[in-house]
Design an enzyme around this catalytic site. Structure first.
Site, PDB file in Angstrom:
ATOM      1  CG  HIS A   1      26.132  24.666  -2.007  1.00 31.50           C
ATOM      2  ND1 HIS A   1      25.898  25.733  -1.233  1.00 31.50           N
ATOM      3  CD2 HIS A   1      26.115  25.516  -3.386  1.00 31.50           C
ATOM      4  CE1 HIS A   1      25.968  27.164  -1.944  1.00 31.50           C
ATOM      5  NE2 HIS A   1      26.014  26.762  -3.285  1.00 31.50           N
TER       6      HIS A   1
ATOM      7  CD  GLU B   1      25.352  23.483  -7.131  1.00 26.43           C
ATOM      8  OE1 GLU B   1      24.850  23.739  -6.210  1.00 26.43           O
ATOM      9  OE2 GLU B   1      25.249  24.653  -7.998  1.00 26.43           O
TER      10      GLU B   1
END
Lengths: 500, 500
Positions: free
Chosen positions: A268, A265
């Protein structure tokens, strides 16, 4: 020029309104109390409808018409040309969707997500089935409304991965499978197995959180412009400039689940933080596609985070942080354990080799769902049959089978293929970064991640949507996308690990 | 009927959109990363503008015109009549506000709140001054736009407390001051002082949180439909049906700050949870006014939470939870300490007697700010002069002076008086509850709080805005609002404590 500015003003406002829904979505999946679900569904449906209304306002069409005639817009990849091209694409797509369908999808999926959480917890497919039926029906309506050249699935795929088609993916994925299947078989045949029990010792949650946070910061995620919270299914939400949120889940008897999802994550998040904030809300300040987004998360999670060089640097701290788990563990044993390759049930826990087989399985099933060949009621049986076929395994229950992923409950059908595309893009980008930046491994061993982050920012993040995914990979690496870099990477990594 | 239904549909949609902004506001003050402030200000300004636009849509005016002619609307306090009356009031007010002023206020106040947090932390009034100047200027514009019969301040006050005026408050508050000042003097003259150091021992934050949460649940706050989180300045946000959020702040060396603010916010929360969810978004499903809201929070915080009977029930658990702090403390000493009455700097820490003097001080200063008699730059001097006059004290710095409260940074000028009104309403309601429910103290000693909560729900919460505040108190207690119940309550509580 005035028309262009008004166009941009309107598009930014729609993005800004959409980002309000992003906050509500993040909150729904982190902190919202259980009884707030119905009200939240109404809020999100209202915003979705309003965003749709703004995005499809006749004025947008008129302004597009005005600016598309001007010379500066016809100049290939100027910022203006890119913005107009992508606004046009989005506008044409959205105009084909009736507002009633948009709000119904938003409302249904918001409610379905909560049902899915319960169904997954209780391994109760019957609970989720009517919702899946409804979502598939709505997504088929969406595909028909949007239109397609090949199959209805293309219309859904195109929303996540502009220009991509099921036909092209089928070819690409077949080549990938041909590279993967013999590799999995060869690895299985060695009979070697790392001791993965060392990752299932005591890893207290508070220390997992601190350690994961430190690692995310180390690779370059800016926590003054972001957060890390707990959720059921990890995700990253780029709410807007200065506000990017990572989420994960913790298991006190599992080191890897939270740690690698945090790195994932954070990958991202680093992309979102790398977008140009002054271009927020316009295509030039937005991510290319889901596959390119996923290339960034997989790159940091796997190409960096599961590399030997990374752990050369980080393992001493890991050992000090988790003496209960790692005091008697060597770096070799740890490195082998976090790269254990074996067929398994859960996609998000899968190793880099078998992971894409999980995606191929979902790609197969969701095409059948959308074509109508597979009724929602038959999903558990079809899923289990496919797991048998791909992995020679039988899922013990639906929680570890067809209920494991949140995507379908959120209406995200056509989304899974972008995961495998992301792996392929990541391999090709990482190979190029290595050529451009010299000995990346030596840098990682010294804890230097800034050069790679800056390279990604310059080569990828700052371009926004200047290039479509296929053009971007060609521009950055000089080659079209192929599975070769990825298969080569697996060979060079797993060969030494398994002595083949 | 059709016009009425369309009117209600539109008003509910505006409420739903406003509730999205409420989630963003809650998030801003609990979890938003620092660098997200600018984007958040833009989000909230956008939503505020859209809510304003929906609330002032010409269609609302036309629909109001249609339904106001019908007979059922002219029937005093029928649900329909109440909804139409209050929608008209809001519509007329909002229509007078230019959208530019609404979004500018929303944007400015969102940014100003973050500046205030820093200014308060660093006790730096100069940092906050330009923002206060801008907010006062905007609020004066608001007052001029809305209009007023008496003074500009009335226009602001009316937004929080429909029908209330500065002139009426001046009379009411003068009577209250006449009741309070000699009481404070008499208490001071006794020379008695509880040992408040016992509340400043070790109170670990995690146990404070668990204890506060248990107490809020005990008095009737439903945590499956709500939350408790940390913030700078405690507040309660009623986002919508099933979603009511309390916030507090913790000091590991202070028992009272967090505990009583949790009870206070839980009182607000119980009111929000007591509204009829089927009437959500309409006046009949909304709180009467800020003063009535405050009457609920103060009732649970003080009339219940600082009562001897409450602690007869709770003290044994408190002692088990905080042995470091309370093992050697008697209930008598504890009860005296949490009711320590003495002039002080911080409003939210003030005891029940001196608290209202803090409010009177703010009422005085903000009238001067709005009339133009007091330039924002002179606020620290004027504040310190008033503290001297009211309390015979000199604030050591602006953090403990004019920067202590968040209200002005959020544009809430005309809000403070509702706190004291809330105390007066609470006293009158509590007195009536005692008459209706028998021996409340005996119930508290047994840990029974449901009868009081149900009484409040039936008598107050479920009526929504059927009655204006002044009419509600008359309907529930048979008497108009006066300071008498409150002054009597203080006498009967503090007399025995201080032996006077």
């Amino acid at each position: 020029m005035e028309a262009y500015e008004e166009l941009i003003r309107r598009v930014r406002e729609a993005s800004l309104l959409g980002s309000c829904a992003a906050v509500l979505g993040w909150d729904q999946r982190t902190y919202m109390p259980a009884k707030g679900a119905l009200h939240r569904a109404q809020q999100i449906a209202l915003l979705a409808g309003m965003v749709h209304e703004q995005t499809t306002a006749p004025a947008i069409g008129e302004l597009l018409g005005e600016v598309e005639g001007s010379e500066s817009v016809r100049e290939g990849d100027s910022a203006m040309a890119v913005n107009v091209r992508e606004i046009r694409r989005r506008y044409d797509r959205e105009c084909k969707l009736p507002r009633a369908l948009v709000t119904e999808l938003a409302r249904t999926c918001t409610l379905a997500r909560d049902v899915w959480v319960q169904a997954r917890r209780e391994s109760d497919f019957a609970l989720f089935r009517p919702w899946l039926e409804k979502i598939v029906a709505l997504k088929r309506q969406e595909a028909e409304a949007v239109g397609y050249a090949g199959v209805p699935y293309d219309a859904l795929l195109d929303d996540y991965e502009p220009g991509e088609t099921a036909g092209h993916l089928a070819t690409l994925f077949a080549a990938l499978r041909d590279g993967l299947v013999p590799r999995v078989a060869a690895i299985q045949a060695t009979g070697r197995r790392p001791d993965i029990a060392i990752l299932q010792r005591e890893y207290p949650v508070d220390r997992q959180e601190a350690f994961g946070r430190a690692a995310a910061a180390m690779i370059g995620f800016d926590f003054t412009a972001g957060r890390l919270d707990e959720t059921t299914h990890p995700f990253c939400s780029g709410i807007g400039p200065g506000d990017t949120r990572l989420t994960t889940r913790y298991d006190p008897r599992d080191f890897g689940d939270a740690f690698f999802s945090i790195l994932h994550e954070a990958g991202h998040g680093i992309y979102d933080q790398g977008l140009d904030p002054t271009l927020y809300g316009t295509p030039m300040g937005s991510a290319v596609s889901l596959a390119i987004h996923e290339s960034q998360s997989r790159l940091w999670e796997n190409f960096v985070g599961r590399s030997r060089a990374f752990w050369d640097h980080v393992f001493p701290l890991a050992r000090r942080t988790f003496p209960e788990g790692l005091a008697d563990v060597t770096l070799d044993a740890f490195y082998f354990a976090i790269n254990d390759c074996r067929p398994s049930f859960i996609r998000v826990d899968a190793d880099e080799v078998t992971y894409n087989l999980h995606v191929l399985l979902r790609f197969e099933l969701e095409q059948a769902l959308i074509s109508g060949d597979l009724p929602a009621a038959d999903v558990p049986a079809a899923w289990n049959e496919a797991v048998q076929r791909y992995f020679d395994l039988t899922p013990p229950d639906n929680s570890r089978g067809c209920l494991q992923d949140t995507h379908w409950s959120g209406g995200a059908i056509g989304y899974f293929p972008t995961y495998t595309l992301g792996n392929l893009y990541a391999a090709q980008f990482f190979g190029q970064a290595r050529e451009d930046l010299g000995d990346l491994e030596a840098q990682f061993r010294r804890g230097e991640f800034a050069p790679l982050k800056e390279w990604l920012r310059t080569k990828i993040h700052r371009h926004g949507q200047r290039y479509r995914a296929a053009d971007l990979v060609a521009a950055v690496t000089g080659k079209p996308l192929s599975p070769r870099s990825f298969v080569d990477y697996l060979r060079s990594k797993y060969g030494p690990l398994y002595g083949i």
